[in-house]
Design a protein around this motif. Structure first.
Motif, PDB file in Angstrom:
ATOM      1  N   ARG A  16       0.752  -1.433   0.156  1.00  0.00           N
ATOM      2  CA  ARG A  16      -0.174   0.231  -0.163  1.00  0.00           C
ATOM      3  C   ARG A  16       0.846   1.321  -0.237  1.00  0.00           C
ATOM      4  O   ARG A  16       1.983   1.338   0.515  1.00  0.00           O
ATOM      5  N   SER A  17      -0.115   2.337  -0.246  1.00  0.00           N
ATOM      6  CA  SER A  17       0.913   3.881  -0.132  1.00  0.00           C
ATOM      7  C   SER A  17       0.884   4.166   1.171  1.00  0.00           C
ATOM      8  O   SER A  17       0.131   4.251   1.787  1.00  0.00           O
ATOM      9  N   VAL A  18       1.978   4.098   1.781  1.00  0.00           N
ATOM     10  CA  VAL A  18       2.164   4.298   3.176  1.00  0.00           C
ATOM     11  C   VAL A  18       2.914   5.698   3.424  1.00  0.00           C
ATOM     12  O   VAL A  18       3.805   5.963   2.826  1.00  0.00           O
ATOM     13  N   ILE A  95     -16.096   8.270  -0.701  1.00  0.00           N
ATOM     14  CA  ILE A  95     -15.984   9.573  -0.642  1.00  0.00           C
ATOM     15  C   ILE A  95     -15.781   9.319   0.790  1.00  0.00           C
ATOM     16  O   ILE A  95     -14.661  10.185   1.121  1.00  0.00           O
ATOM     17  N   GLU A  96     -16.075   8.356   1.784  1.00  0.00           N
ATOM     18  CA  GLU A  96     -15.060   8.163   2.791  1.00  0.00           C
ATOM     19  C   GLU A  96     -13.722   7.622   3.034  1.00  0.00           C
ATOM     20  O   GLU A  96     -12.742   8.268   3.536  1.00  0.00           O
ATOM     21  N   VAL A  97     -13.832   7.130   2.212  1.00  0.00           N
ATOM     22  CA  VAL A  97     -12.050   6.635   1.460  1.00  0.00           C
ATOM     23  C   VAL A  97     -11.294   7.733   0.850  1.00  0.00           C
ATOM     24  O   VAL A  97     -10.208   7.439   1.444  1.00  0.00           O
ATOM     25  N   GLN A  98     -12.066   8.658   0.172  1.00  0.00           N
ATOM     26  CA  GLN A  98     -11.119   9.589  -0.065  1.00  0.00           C
ATOM     27  C   GLN A  98     -10.209  10.671   1.266  1.00  0.00           C
ATOM     28  O   GLN A  98      -9.639  11.035   0.696  1.00  0.00           O
ATOM     29  N   VAL A 101      -8.190   9.048   2.276  1.00  0.00           N
ATOM     30  CA  VAL A 101      -6.609   9.497   1.268  1.00  0.00           C
ATOM     31  C   VAL A 101      -6.030  10.294   1.688  1.00  0.00           C
ATOM     32  O   VAL A 101      -4.947  11.003   1.392  1.00  0.00           O
ATOM     33  N   SER A 102      -6.666  12.118   1.181  1.00  0.00           N
ATOM     34  CA  SER A 102      -6.921  12.580   1.825  1.00  0.00           C
ATOM     35  C   SER A 102      -5.995  13.619   2.993  1.00  0.00           C
ATOM     36  O   SER A 102      -4.986  14.208   3.151  1.00  0.00           O
ATOM     37  N   GLU A 103      -6.590  12.931   3.928  1.00  0.00           N
ATOM     38  CA  GLU A 103      -6.040  13.582   5.116  1.00  0.00           C
ATOM     39  C   GLU A 103      -4.115  12.975   4.920  1.00  0.00           C
ATOM     40  O   GLU A 103      -3.659  13.187   5.721  1.00  0.00           O
ATOM     41  N   SER A 104      -4.753  11.162   4.851  1.00  0.00           N
ATOM     42  CA  SER A 104      -2.998  10.763   4.841  1.00  0.00           C
ATOM     43  C   SER A 104      -1.763  11.607   3.950  1.00  0.00           C
ATOM     44  O   SER A 104      -1.367  11.772   4.357  1.00  0.00           O
ATOM     45  N   ALA A 105      -2.498  11.985   2.773  1.00  0.00           N
ATOM     46  CA  ALA A 105      -1.996  12.561   2.240  1.00  0.00           C
ATOM     47  C   ALA A 105      -1.064  14.105   2.234  1.00  0.00           C
ATOM     48  O   ALA A 105      -0.197  14.313   2.039  1.00  0.00           O
TER      49      ALA A 105
END
Length: 216
Positions: A16-18, A95-98, A101-105
């Protein structure tokens, strides 16, 4: 090295992208990075040119300066993106997944310069100018090797993420690293030990929605 030996299918489906789980405090032995790069060098390249070069950055000051370029670029990118609710109207799960992802990015965007090792896969390009039109053949000689590096890192207990937003400042980063004019950067791969080990296959759209046999 991880205690659990990963089979090929598990390795491929759990790399995964960590971002938030990169351990920013634990040093990464350079020899471990070398092992991963030795594996990466076995990847195919167009006409077997092997025109890749690998910049491994561990110097704290240089990492911080690259991280600042990345932070600026990420913030501009984040401002330009429409919210997940507009991209996936009515799809609450997506939407929840994105949002996650946005938060981790965003987390990584603020901390890229603190990651213990930054790896920049590069290619020599004649004249330094990228060709017009289809560049698939060009980058197809680098991306498999970069992915092999990331898989090898995962197998050794290291987390990585494919990023390229720093390329907005490619020239500035090239000057910082002293790259020759004909060397172009392909990505910026943060590399660190990860915290926890609960990686699992991600939710993806069913194959039936994206598979086309013979014609579209």
């Amino acid at each position: 090295m991880t205690d659990h030996v990963l089979g090929p299918d598990e390795l491929l489906t759990t790399t995964r992208s960590v971002r938030k789980r990169l351990d920013l405090t634990r040093p990464v032995p350079l020899e471990l990075v070398r092992e991963c790069l030795e594996i990466a060098l076995q990847a195919p390249s167009g006409s077997n040119r092997q025109g890749w070069h690998w910049i491994v950055v561990t110097d704290a000051e240089i990492r911080a300066r690259i991280g600042e370029y990345y932070r600026r670029s990420f913030e501009a990118y984040q401002r330009s993106r429409p919210p997940a609710e507009e991209l996936y109207p009515g799809d609450r799960d997506r939407i929840e997944v994105q949002h996650r992802v946005s938060e981790s990015a965003a987390y990584l965007g603020e901390r890229m310069g603190q990651v213990p090792v930054l790896v920049l896969p590069c290619l020599r390009v004649p004249g330094g100018e990228l060709p017009e039109g289809n560049q698939a053949g060009l980058w197809g000689s680098l991306l498999p090797a970069a992915w092999s590096y990331m898989l090898a890192a995962r197998a050794r207990g290291l987390g990585t993420a494919w990023t390229s937003l720093h390329l907005v400042y490619e020239r500035e980063v090239a000057e910082l690293l002293g790259l020759p004019q004909d060397v172009r950067q392909g990505a910026l791969i943060p590399t660190a030990y990860y915290t926890g080990d609960t990686f699992r296959p991600a939710h993806r759209a069913p194959l039936a929605e994206v598979l086309h046999l013979d014609t579209w």
